[in-house]
Design a protein around this motif. Structure first.
Motif, PDB file in Angstrom:
ATOM      1  N   LEU A  67     -96.301  76.235  52.832  1.00  0.00           N
ATOM      2  CA  LEU A  67     -95.080  75.478  53.102  1.00  0.00           C
ATOM      3  C   LEU A  67     -94.968  74.299  52.134  1.00  0.00           C
ATOM      4  O   LEU A  67     -93.917  74.080  51.508  1.00  0.00           O
ATOM      5  CB  LEU A  67     -95.100  74.993  54.547  1.00  0.00           C
ATOM      6  CG  LEU A  67     -93.904  74.217  55.121  1.00  0.00           C
ATOM      7  CD1 LEU A  67     -93.960  74.277  56.655  1.00  0.00           C
ATOM      8  CD2 LEU A  67     -93.860  72.768  54.695  1.00  0.00           C
TER       9      LEU A  67
ATOM     10  N   SER B  45     -93.259  81.428  55.603  1.00  0.00           N
ATOM     11  CA  SER B  45     -93.939  80.428  54.788  1.00  0.00           C
ATOM     12  C   SER B  45     -94.396  81.015  53.454  1.00  0.00           C
ATOM     13  O   SER B  45     -94.161  80.440  52.391  1.00  0.00           O
ATOM     14  CB  SER B  45     -95.143  79.861  55.552  1.00  0.00           C
ATOM     15  OG  SER B  45     -95.802  78.883  54.783  1.00  0.00           O
TER      16      SER B  45
ATOM     17  N   LEU C 192     -93.134  69.395  59.263  1.00  0.00           N
ATOM     18  CA  LEU C 192     -94.554  69.618  59.574  1.00  0.00           C
ATOM     19  C   LEU C 192     -94.814  69.397  61.066  1.00  0.00           C
ATOM     20  O   LEU C 192     -95.545  70.170  61.701  1.00  0.00           O
ATOM     21  CB  LEU C 192     -95.424  68.674  58.742  1.00  0.00           C
ATOM     22  CG  LEU C 192     -95.433  68.928  57.234  1.00  0.00           C
ATOM     23  CD1 LEU C 192     -96.097  67.763  56.502  1.00  0.00           C
ATOM     24  CD2 LEU C 192     -96.160  70.230  56.910  1.00  0.00           C
TER      25      LEU C 192
ATOM     26  N   THR D  37    -100.787  78.415  56.418  1.00  0.00           N
ATOM     27  CA  THR D  37     -99.327  78.482  56.480  1.00  0.00           C
ATOM     28  C   THR D  37     -98.705  77.174  55.995  1.00  0.00           C
ATOM     29  O   THR D  37     -97.752  77.170  55.213  1.00  0.00           O
ATOM     30  CB  THR D  37     -98.862  78.772  57.919  1.00  0.00           C
ATOM     31  OG1 THR D  37     -99.417  80.017  58.357  1.00  0.00           O
ATOM     32  CG2 THR D  37     -97.354  78.850  58.003  1.00  0.00           C
ATOM     33  N   VAL D  38     -99.247  76.056  56.458  1.00  0.00           N
ATOM     34  CA  VAL D  38     -98.757  74.738  56.039  1.00  0.00           C
ATOM     35  C   VAL D  38     -99.001  74.519  54.554  1.00  0.00           C
ATOM     36  O   VAL D  38     -98.185  73.905  53.857  1.00  0.00           O
ATOM     37  CB  VAL D  38     -99.422  73.630  56.875  1.00  0.00           C
ATOM     38  CG1 VAL D  38     -99.180  72.252  56.260  1.00  0.00           C
ATOM     39  CG2 VAL D  38     -98.905  73.662  58.311  1.00  0.00           C
TER      40      VAL D  38
ATOM     41  N   SER E 244     -93.442  72.290  62.943  1.00  0.00           N
ATOM     42  CA  SER E 244     -94.232  73.492  62.658  1.00  0.00           C
ATOM     43  C   SER E 244     -95.489  73.531  63.524  1.00  0.00           C
ATOM     44  O   SER E 244     -95.874  74.580  64.047  1.00  0.00           O
ATOM     45  CB  SER E 244     -94.605  73.542  61.178  1.00  0.00           C
ATOM     46  OG  SER E 244     -93.453  73.665  60.366  1.00  0.00           O
TER      47      SER E 244
ATOM     48  N   VAL F 131    -103.978  69.936  55.611  1.00  0.00           N
ATOM     49  CA  VAL F 131    -104.341  71.335  55.868  1.00  0.00           C
ATOM     50  C   VAL F 131    -105.714  71.420  56.523  1.00  0.00           C
ATOM     51  O   VAL F 131    -105.916  72.200  57.472  1.00  0.00           O
ATOM     52  CB  VAL F 131    -104.306  72.148  54.559  1.00  0.00           C
ATOM     53  CG1 VAL F 131    -104.906  73.540  54.769  1.00  0.00           C
ATOM     54  CG2 VAL F 131    -102.878  72.259  54.035  1.00  0.00           C
TER      55      VAL F 131
END
Length: 348
Positions: free
Chosen positions: A115, A324, A302, A111-112, A305, A97
């Motif tokens: 996720l 997400s 990932l 967002t990740v 994304s 991140v």
């Protein structure tokens, strides 16, 4: 002056996002994936290997995790193992991140983070205790970061080779499948990097061969518990029984709350469908269907994304953010589970 201020502000955002992601990854998955004792899978054998990883009981294709924990000297009881592997899990997410926030966009970083927090991979990390998977995910995370970092070609080959070598010593077949998937779909968008990826793979393979011969020659570790023997037992009635049972729930459990985001990624990048299908086919050849699929599919999710964010407009980015964050809510709408040996195992 303006350049230095901009750089300083960029690093400040990265640090703040990393701190926020640490809190989220520390607090959210244990609550979201809280499981009863009967739903948890404990690998007690790894604790004994950590006390001495040089025995004939050590699996030749999963050496790094027990060895590195043995070297650390931090494991004196099984609870220490659980704590350290959980720290590795959180560290992997925070590093990823933080990098994404710094390299691309802090909003994409957050967002990740959501996720990962609601992903079946973190469900696995909360319920499958004492496995080498956290180290594998850390290494494939570093591999993804190196792919998107700018280095001189020779240095990039060296760094990628080193991470790949560590991954192969940690879980050979798992890492080979992960790197194959990541490399193939990375090259779809970065065809000019093929020499770097091929060079890194060849160099890491040579180093691993030397390592492989050395441990067989100079230690008590031998050819035991190979994945080849597991696959050979899978064909026939056992394979049919495991994969035709609970087909609907097994499919839902592949992504749980991430399904809207995954479908959106597949719509935006149809080639991703091939990646997820390949992950599913590999997971069908194992008893640990849900766990294996989560480990294989998360890195390419990932990767896609990141690629999607780079080509998306503002409206498309907002959809990604919505899906997400919404994955957390979806995960609370029904009982969570994973598929093992053709059976659905509910967390609660």
């Amino acid at each position: 002056m303006k350049f230095h201020l901009k750089l300083s502000f960029r690093w400040t955002k990265t640090i703040l996002v990393s701190i926020v992601s640490f809190v989220i990854l520390l607090k959210l998955p244990p609550v979201l994936f809280d499981a009863k004792f009967e739903a948890k899978v404990f690998n007690f054998g790894i604790y004994h290997l950590i006390l001495n990883p040089w025995t004939e009981n050590t699996q030749w294709d999963q050496f790094l995790t027990p060895w590195i924990l043995w070297v650390s000297g931090l494991i004196s009881k099984p609870e220490d193992l659980v704590f350290i592997l959980n720290c590795i899990t959180i560290l992997s997410g925070v590093i990823l991140v933080g990098f994404i926030s710094h390299q691309f966009d802090w909003i994409l970083g957050i967002t990740v983070c959501f996720l990962l927090s609601s992903s079946p991979l973190y469900l696995v990390f909360q319920t499958w205790i004492g496995f080498s998977d956290p180290f594998t995910f850390l290494l494939i995370t570093l591999y993804l970061i190196l792919l998107h970092s700018e280095f001189l070609p020779k240095l990039k080959i060296l760094y990628l080779s080193f991470v790949l070598l560590l991954g192969m010593t940690n879980h050979l077949f798992q890492m080979l499948a992960l790197v194959l998937l990541v490399n193939v779909f990375y090259l779809v968008y970065h065809k000019d990097k093929i020499k770097i990826l091929l060079g890194a793979f060849v160099f890491a393979s040579v180093l691993y061969t030397l390592f492989f011969v050395s441990i067989f020659t100079y230690t008590a570790i031998g050819w035991n518990q190979t994945r080849v023997s597991v696959f050979s037992q899978m064909w026939g009635n056992g394979f049919i029984r495991m994969n035709q049972s609970e087909f609907f729930l097994g499919t839902v459990g592949l992504f749980h709350g991430l399904w809207p985001l995954v479908v959106y990624i597949m719509y935006r990048m149809p080639i991703s469908i091939l990646g997820f299908v390949f992950c599913y086919l590999l997971s069908m050849m194992t008893y640990d269907t849900g766990r294996v699929f989560a480990i294989l599919s998360t890195p390419i999710l990932l990767l896609f994304s990141i690629q999607n964010w780079q080509t998306a407009n503002i409206f498309e980015k907002r959809i990604s953010i919505l899906f997400s964050i919404g994955s957390l809510l979806i995960c609370k709408l029904y009982p969570l589970f994973y598929k093992w040996d053709g059976k659905i195992i509910y967390l609660q």
